[in-house]
Design an enzyme around this catalytic site. Structure first.
Site, mmCIF file in Angstrom:
data_model
loop_
_atom_site.group_PDB
_atom_site.id
_atom_site.type_symbol
_atom_site.label_atom_id
_atom_site.label_comp_id
_atom_site.label_asym_id
_atom_site.label_seq_id
_atom_site.Cartn_x
_atom_site.Cartn_y
_atom_site.Cartn_z
ATOM 1 N N GLN A 164 -15.218 -65.351 20.776
ATOM 2 C CA GLN A 164 -15.646 -63.990 21.095
ATOM 3 C C GLN A 164 -16.838 -63.612 20.221
ATOM 4 O O GLN A 164 -17.373 -64.462 19.512
ATOM 5 C CB GLN A 164 -14.464 -63.016 20.904
ATOM 6 C CG GLN A 164 -13.372 -63.147 21.976
ATOM 7 C CD GLN A 164 -13.813 -62.597 23.341
ATOM 8 O OE1 GLN A 164 -14.937 -62.072 23.495
ATOM 9 N NE2 GLN A 164 -12.951 -62.754 24.344
ATOM 10 N N ASP B 61 -14.712 -70.661 36.204
ATOM 11 C CA ASP B 61 -13.838 -70.055 37.209
ATOM 12 C C ASP B 61 -14.506 -68.782 37.690
ATOM 13 O O ASP B 61 -15.239 -68.129 36.935
ATOM 14 C CB ASP B 61 -12.470 -69.687 36.630
ATOM 15 C CG ASP B 61 -12.530 -68.394 35.819
ATOM 16 O OD1 ASP B 61 -13.007 -68.427 34.668
ATOM 17 O OD2 ASP B 61 -12.153 -67.336 36.353
ATOM 18 N N ASP C 118 -4.865 -68.059 32.599
ATOM 19 C CA ASP C 118 -5.462 -67.221 31.560
ATOM 20 C C ASP C 118 -4.328 -66.569 30.773
ATOM 21 O O ASP C 118 -3.145 -66.755 31.075
ATOM 22 C CB ASP C 118 -6.436 -66.214 32.163
ATOM 23 C CG ASP C 118 -5.764 -65.229 33.084
ATOM 24 O OD1 ASP C 118 -4.525 -65.210 33.162
ATOM 25 O OD2 ASP C 118 -6.480 -64.459 33.744
ATOM 26 N N GLY D 124 -4.781 -61.206 28.996
ATOM 27 C CA GLY D 124 -5.485 -60.155 28.259
ATOM 28 C C GLY D 124 -6.575 -59.475 29.071
ATOM 29 O O GLY D 124 -6.687 -58.248 29.083
ATOM 30 N N PHE D 125 -7.370 -60.267 29.766
ATOM 31 C CA PHE D 125 -8.505 -59.701 30.498
ATOM 32 C C PHE D 125 -8.034 -58.698 31.548
ATOM 33 O O PHE D 125 -8.594 -57.609 31.679
ATOM 34 C CB PHE D 125 -9.314 -60.825 31.145
ATOM 35 C CG PHE D 125 -10.551 -60.349 31.852
ATOM 36 C CD1 PHE D 125 -11.710 -60.059 31.144
ATOM 37 C CD2 PHE D 125 -10.554 -60.163 33.228
ATOM 38 C CE1 PHE D 125 -12.847 -59.597 31.795
ATOM 39 C CE2 PHE D 125 -11.692 -59.706 33.889
ATOM 40 C CZ PHE D 125 -12.838 -59.425 33.164
ATOM 41 N N ASP E 27 -6.624 -62.856 23.851
ATOM 42 C CA ASP E 27 -7.769 -62.336 23.102
ATOM 43 C C ASP E 27 -8.040 -60.900 23.535
ATOM 44 O O ASP E 27 -7.488 -60.434 24.527
ATOM 45 C CB ASP E 27 -9.012 -63.211 23.316
ATOM 46 C CG ASP E 27 -9.440 -63.283 24.777
ATOM 47 O OD1 ASP E 27 -8.631 -62.918 25.653
ATOM 48 O OD2 ASP E 27 -10.562 -63.713 25.055
#
Lengths: 373, 373
Positions: free
Chosen positions: B187, B264, B92, B95-96, B146
């Site tokens: 998004q 995932d 990934d 960002g998350f 993102d």
């Protein structure tokens, strides 16, 4: 009924190599038994344990009698089925843990009464019940209940505990009727006279094997070796000899030289969980920052795939990140190293090259780990 | 340079089965990616993960950039070598986790600045740095940076984050030059108009695959399905489609029906560590006392050896005794169950029998676990 037998294959000085035949297969000696306290060797699936070279594991009566309970394990087909380990199992009598883990306890002629560390219930353990529990578990090698006292202790205390352990030995032998074998335990602390008295009395009773107990409880390594050096040669040639709770690779080697056949210790798995690997070059602390960028495996020449495959940098990362896989891999690597050491000892004894093996192993341990890159 | 390719093998309604070819081998889709947050799928050795059927794992840029560091992993030969996983890896963008794990953070046009949860250092992550880090790790599939906001949120906030993510998508695409592929992330929260705008802009930029982000962050399952049902059919047929962070077996099935190829989730390993098994008959909580004397395995018909072999009583014991092996076995069983589900979905789609598969799988889940003995 299937009994235990021991076949002596070779000797080199006082050292012996042989094979114990158990109801669950052979155990090559000198043997190291990884410790599966609660019906699992911490961090190792049974197939990993087997692949690491173990013929036999030790499991703890004290823990299993409290949870899940011996009768429960028996209902479920016994400990081998329960833990999915079809090979040999030795169980201790529970006495050592009663004395080290439970706060409240009362020891008398009958046995020991203690408060469970799990639910506070009062539990009784007599020599007869210890034998019964081990039969319910389906143990291949059961141990008599004994009283194991901390050293140093006054001679009178050591003698009292030794005499009590002998009376318990006799009661244990009288009721033992399970498959496998029952071992008596030589007590007497660091007093060679008491040790000798204990040993002679146990031989009179007659057991399938003999353990040296009450060591690795705070005395010096020299004191351990002195006792082992006196007791081992006086034990019968055609029965296995087990030094309980020992130890480091060095301590095991020193005891094999003096004629011991069996060992158990939590060190390989406990130290593995704490980030310490046992290797041919001695212990290596993977948490140390010097490994952080080191792409080399722990030991390229190890028969253990994990020791050859994963980089020191990755093992370091896993330990710093507190990831389960770090404990899993180092436990596997350590158990495999112990088994590799035992296999090396067996071959050296069979070839009567034990002195060379000892000098070389100790020299490489003393060299220490690879220099940092 | 090795790029990513996707081959569509079959369809059934909106559902698809296919194969992603990565620099580290093929990934059969629909695919579930176990999560290896810190360069290890918790509790599973790589060979166990592979045997459980995984073609690809997800690893977290946020964690690895902080420890051991992307440059360090690159020096050590990349993430595949580091974690001893020669198969595909998706990373990934970081960002998350920046948004969910770090307290102090500042998001602006440039990127995001945050305080490391490890040592308190201030760290910057821009779209360009996120691409660079993933290239250093050697990821097969990299994700654009993102901004992922929690739902519910005002439309204006969702739109601002979506527009920022699009500008970051463009910057990510511009600098991406590594092996493997780069995915853009749709998004727009639960607003279908914004989702559609995001998707069209991403298609104009052009990516090797497309993810649907910003879901599984607090909205209802119905809202997730509504967004997936709108977005998935508008994505290009010949690129893989990835629904990030999903989910339960039911949620995965519902999204596969709507045309998603990749998933995932931490659920199989996290719930495994907490004593919950995923099975054909739905979740089973092994800590429950009803398993304490149950000799039956979790699922006799499972392709996973651990699910067929160990008794429920033993798994219960391991969880009650807080033994590592409990977490290890249930994580393995759960990852294997997820992989079994995905294999079943792939076959059902190829045979155009997905509706039958869905009805049957849901009926068996709804039946629940075996009755107590």
């Amino acid at each position: 009924m299937t009994t235990l037998s021991f076949r002596l294959i070779g000797t080199d000085g006082a050292a012996r190599c042989g094979e114990i035949m158990t109801p669950h297969g052979p155990v090559a000696t000198p043997a190291f038994m990884p410790v599966g306290t609660q019906g699992t060797v911490k961090g190792l699936a049974p197939q990993t344990l087997r692949a690491a070279g173990a013929d036999i594991v030790l499991s703890n009566t004290y823990h299993l009698m409290l949870r899940p309970g011996a009768e429960r394990v028996a209902e479920l087909g016994g400990l081998h089925a329960f833990m999915n380990w079809p090979h040999a199992i030795l169980t201790d009598s529970g006495g050592f843990q009663v004395m080290s883990l439970s706060d409240l306890r009362k020891i008398d002629e009958h046995g020991v009464t203690f408060r469970s560390h799990l639910d506070g219930a009062m539990v009784e353990l007599s020599p007869e019940r210890a034998v019964e529990i081990q039969a319910l578990l389906g143990s291949d090698i059961a141990m008599q209940l004994d009283e194991c006292i901390k050293l140093p202790a006054p001679r009178a205390d050591i003698e009292r505990a030794m005499q009590l352990s002998l009376r318990w030995a006799e009661r244990s032998r009288r009721v033992f009727a399970a498959d496998g074998g029952l071992f008596g335990i030589v007590q007497g602390g660091d007093d060679l006279g008491l040790r000798s008295e204990s040993l002679r009395a146990l031989l009179d009773i007659g057991f399938d094997g003999y353990a040296i107990g009450g060591l690795a409880v705070g005395e010096s390594h020299a004191a351990t070796l002195r006792v082992v050096g006196e007791v081992a040669p006086a034990l019968p040639e055609h029965a296995p000899r087990y030094l309980m709770g020992v130890g480091t690779p060095e301590n095991i080697l020193d005891a094999v030289v003096r004629g011991i056949d069996m060992f158990d210790c939590v060190l390989p798995t406990r130290n593995g969980r704490h980030g310490v690997a046992f290797t041919r070059r001695g212990p290596v602390s993977l948490k140390n920052a010097r490994h952080a960028a080191d792409p080399r495996p722990l030991d390229e020449a190890s028969p253990c795939l994990a020791a050859r495959t994963y980089s020191r940098a990755y093992l370091h990362h896993l330990m710093k990140a507190n990831e389960m896989l770090g404990a899993m891999l180092l436990s596997e690597i350590n158990v495999a190293y112990y088994q590799e050491l035992m296999a090396g000892l067996r071959i050296a004894i069979a070839k009567r090259r034990l002195a060379d093996f000892e000098v070389e192993a100790k020299a490489v341990w003393a060299q220490g780990d690879l220099p940092a890159r």
